[in-house]
Design a protein around this motif. Sequence first.
Motif, mmCIF file in Angstrom:
data_model
loop_
_atom_site.group_PDB
_atom_site.id
_atom_site.type_symbol
_atom_site.label_atom_id
_atom_site.label_comp_id
_atom_site.label_asym_id
_atom_site.label_seq_id
_atom_site.Cartn_x
_atom_site.Cartn_y
_atom_site.Cartn_z
ATOM 1 N N SER A 59 9.245 -2.507 -1.504
ATOM 2 C CA SER A 59 9.871 -1.415 -0.760
ATOM 3 C C SER A 59 9.188 -1.283 0.600
ATOM 4 N N TRP A 60 9.831 -0.563 1.524
ATOM 5 C CA TRP A 60 9.239 -0.356 2.841
ATOM 6 C C TRP A 60 7.913 0.391 2.760
ATOM 7 N N TYR A 97 5.766 0.367 0.372
ATOM 8 C CA TYR A 97 4.773 -0.563 -0.175
ATOM 9 C C TYR A 97 4.398 -1.627 0.854
ATOM 10 N N ALA A 98 5.398 -2.141 1.576
ATOM 11 C CA ALA A 98 5.119 -3.141 2.621
ATOM 12 C C ALA A 98 4.185 -2.560 3.680
ATOM 13 N N HIS A 99 4.432 -1.303 4.052
ATOM 14 C CA HIS A 99 3.566 -0.659 5.049
ATOM 15 C C HIS A 99 2.136 -0.544 4.531
ATOM 16 N N ASN A 120 -0.917 -2.312 6.653
ATOM 17 C CA ASN A 120 -1.409 -1.366 7.662
ATOM 18 C C ASN A 120 -2.906 -1.470 7.933
ATOM 19 N N PRO A 157 4.422 -5.108 13.507
ATOM 20 C CA PRO A 157 4.942 -5.092 12.128
ATOM 21 C C PRO A 157 4.472 -3.880 11.325
ATOM 22 N N VAL A 158 3.251 -3.444 11.543
ATOM 23 C CA VAL A 158 2.760 -2.250 10.845
ATOM 24 C C VAL A 158 3.574 -1.033 11.272
ATOM 25 N N PHE A 190 6.611 -0.981 12.582
ATOM 26 C CA PHE A 190 7.993 -1.150 12.112
ATOM 27 C C PHE A 190 8.119 -0.782 10.635
ATOM 28 N N THR A 191 7.210 -1.294 9.805
ATOM 29 C CA THR A 191 7.299 -0.970 8.374
ATOM 30 C C THR A 191 7.042 0.517 8.135
ATOM 31 N N GLU A 244 10.323 2.268 8.870
ATOM 32 C CA GLU A 244 11.262 2.006 7.766
ATOM 33 C C GLU A 244 10.849 2.753 6.495
ATOM 34 N N ALA A 245 9.547 2.862 6.268
ATOM 35 C CA ALA A 245 9.057 3.621 5.103
ATOM 36 C C ALA A 245 9.452 5.085 5.228
#
Length: 166
Positions: free
Chosen positions: A3-4, A6-8, A12, A54-55, A57-58, A61-62
């Motif tokens: 999930s977003w 979790y990706a973050h 991070n 990317p951090v 962006f995620t 999205e989170a």
Amino acid sequence: MLSWPYAHLLINHFPVVMSVSALGVAILALVFRRRGLWLTAMAALTVAGAFVYPVHFTGLEADKALGDPWYIRAGAIKSHEDAGTIAMYVILVVGVFAAYSWWRSLKRPAEEMPAWMRAGVVAGALAAVTMVTYTAYLGGKIIHESPVLQLTHPPPGIAADSSSRE
């Protein structure tokens, strides 16, 4: 499934660790006057700059994926997001400066690193660490100041399982 949120949480820490490492190595480079330490600090700031978008962006999205859940204090995510946006811009600039400095230093190995470059690396690392520290502090508040942590009993529908605490 990834999930977003979790990706973050997975990525991070890269700008945080790389910025703090760069500052530590830059201080060592000031003390010991070693070219390799300056190159390492530049490389770490370059990597921090590569990961910061990317951090961010995620994180955005989170936020969209979570909405405004009851278990997160109102405004906590917005404060973290605002600090994260400023941190992203600061670390992107620092990362570009460090990448240029790294490239220039590798192309001119016999030349002493100019004072402006060394000062820029130290100042950039300080700026990056300041921003990631504040942003991480606000990110921690999202969970640590959660209203759910103030409850003395589980919310209705959630069973208290004491076996998992052993």
